[in-house]
Design a protein around this motif. Structure first.
Motif, PDB file in Angstrom:
ATOM      1  N   CYS A   7       0.936  -1.279  -0.133  1.00  0.00           N
ATOM      2  CA  CYS A   7       0.082  -0.130   0.001  1.00  0.00           C
ATOM      3  C   CYS A   7       0.844   1.212  -0.140  1.00  0.00           C
ATOM      4  CB  CYS A   7      -0.892  -0.126   1.148  1.00  0.00           C
ATOM      5  SG  CYS A   7      -2.248  -1.241   1.053  1.00  0.00           S
ATOM      6  N   SER A  24      -5.313  -2.877  -8.494  1.00  0.00           N
ATOM      7  CA  SER A  24      -4.564  -3.656  -7.984  1.00  0.00           C
ATOM      8  C   SER A  24      -4.157  -3.246  -6.337  1.00  0.00           C
ATOM      9  CB  SER A  24      -3.055  -3.845  -8.347  1.00  0.00           C
ATOM     10  OG  SER A  24      -2.945  -4.171  -9.896  1.00  0.00           O
ATOM     11  N   ARG A  59      -6.767  -1.442  -4.597  1.00  0.00           N
ATOM     12  CA  ARG A  59      -8.103  -0.875  -4.282  1.00  0.00           C
ATOM     13  C   ARG A  59      -8.268  -1.322  -2.576  1.00  0.00           C
ATOM     14  NH1 ARG A  59      -9.084  -5.176  -7.560  1.00  0.00           N
ATOM     15  NH2 ARG A  59      -9.972  -7.017  -6.700  1.00  0.00           N
ATOM     16  N   ASP A  60      -7.771  -2.192  -2.231  1.00  0.00           N
ATOM     17  CA  ASP A  60      -7.913  -2.530  -0.726  1.00  0.00           C
ATOM     18  C   ASP A  60      -7.145  -1.653   0.113  1.00  0.00           C
ATOM     19  OD1 ASP A  60      -9.596  -4.733  -1.636  1.00  0.00           O
ATOM     20  OD2 ASP A  60      -7.728  -6.249  -1.581  1.00  0.00           O
ATOM     21  N   CYS A  61      -6.233  -0.762  -0.450  1.00  0.00           N
ATOM     22  CA  CYS A  61      -5.355  -0.060   0.363  1.00  0.00           C
ATOM     23  C   CYS A  61      -6.221   1.271   0.671  1.00  0.00           C
ATOM     24  CB  CYS A  61      -4.191   0.350  -0.399  1.00  0.00           C
ATOM     25  SG  CYS A  61      -3.068  -1.173  -0.773  1.00  0.00           S
ATOM     26  N   LYS A  62      -7.347   1.619   0.059  1.00  0.00           N
ATOM     27  CA  LYS A  62      -8.025   2.725   0.209  1.00  0.00           C
ATOM     28  C   LYS A  62      -8.503   2.936   1.771  1.00  0.00           C
ATOM     29  CE  LYS A  62      -9.255   3.441  -4.606  1.00  0.00           C
ATOM     30  NZ  LYS A  62     -10.163   3.888  -5.417  1.00  0.00           N
ATOM     31  N   SER A 110      -7.227   1.047   4.172  1.00  0.00           N
ATOM     32  CA  SER A 110      -6.198   0.500   5.108  1.00  0.00           C
ATOM     33  C   SER A 110      -5.576   1.395   5.880  1.00  0.00           C
ATOM     34  CB  SER A 110      -5.043  -0.462   4.417  1.00  0.00           C
ATOM     35  OG  SER A 110      -4.442   0.700   3.708  1.00  0.00           O
TER      36      SER A 110
END
Length: 292
Positions: A191, A234, A236-239, A241
């Motif tokens: 991230c 790739s 998108r889950d970091c937004k 986190s």
């Protein structure tokens, strides 16, 4: 052969004598002074920077030696330098203020050395620098303010180092950047890399080797992929986190709020209890009325 002394360590009388020598007439014995403005000290097995040089030297070639440090007062005496090649040496760090008098420097090559980090303002006074070569070092950390004041810089080479991440702020400080090399680093596609990836996508034209030459390691997986294979999706889950710092702040904030609530409740309870004890009761008022 008698080693040369740093100009700054010479007695004042001798220093004045050296300064009175016509420009272009000073040249270390191990070097070749091709003309009044060019000195070639390459591949001489030098452990330190020799001196004195012609005070009006413009171009200094001192690559392929064993030099471990650039003297902190180097540019005080040679502030007219425009071209400086320190590549293929053993320089491990840059002392604060080393480039404080390097206002005329345009080309600086520090590639193939042992640099491990670039502190804030490392090249602060080199405002006219056009090309900075830092490839093939051991850089693992670059401060986001390492390139501050380098507004004229057009070419930056950070290839083949130990960088896993790089603050976008460090690159945003270079408004005239036209060519950038980042390949050959062990980038980590986590991230923290998301912001840099977005910057690279928007500035692909500045990448000398393109996205196809930059690889990164996938967290928790023993494999590398090319940056060109990634997309914004790739990350998108970091937004949503949170970093460790964010979690610590949230936890301590919650604890502080809880403690504040407990203290407030305790004080309020004391006030209510005190009010009940101090205020006269209704029965006492009636007894006083009957007594009258």
């Amino acid at each position: 052969m008698r080693p040369w002394l740093r100009l700054g360590s010479l007695p004042p009388v001798l220093l004045l004598a050296l300064l009175s020598v016509p420009l272009g007439h000073l040249c270390p014995a191990v070097c070749s002074c091709l003309d009044y403005h060019t000195v070639d000290c390459r591949d001489q097995g030098l452990p330190t920077v020799p001196n004195p040089f012609p005070l009006d030297v413009r171009k200094l070639l001192i690559a392929d030696n064993h030099i471990q440090a650039i003297p902190a007062d180097f540019f005080i005496f040679y502030g007219d330098l425009v071209y400086l090649d320190f590549s293929h040496n053993a320089i491990g760090s840059l002392e604060e203020g080393t480039f404080s008098s390097s206002g005329k420097l345009v080309f600086l090559d520090l590639s193939y050395n042992n640099l491990t980090q670039l502190p804030a303002g490392a090249f602060k006074a080199a405002a006219h620098l056009i090309k900075l070569s830092l490839g093939n070092n051991r850089l693992a950390e670059v401060d986001e303010a390492a390139f501050e004041s380098l507004e004229q810089l057009q070419v930056l080479e950070l290839n083949d180092n130990g960088l896993q991440t790089l603050a976008v702020a460090a690159l945003d400080a270079l408004p005239n950047l036209r060519s950038l090399r980042l390949e050959g680093n062990p980038w980590l596609c986590d991230c923290d890399f998301a912001s840099l990836f977005s910057w690279l996508q928007e500035n692909q034209s500045k990448l000398q080797k393109g996205l196809n030459e930059i690889q990164c390691s996938v967290p928790m997986e023993d494999r590398k992929i090319f940056i060109s294979e990634l997309s914004e999706g790739s990350f998108r889950d970091c937004k949503f986190s949170l970093s460790l710092t964010d979690l610590i702040i949230i936890i301590f904030s919650g604890v502080a709020v809880s403690i504040a609530a407990i203290v407030s409740s305790f004080i309020l309870a004391l006030i209510v209890n005190c009010f009940q004890r101090c205020a006269p009761s209704k029965d006492d008022d009636e007894d006083d009325d009957n007594g009258d």
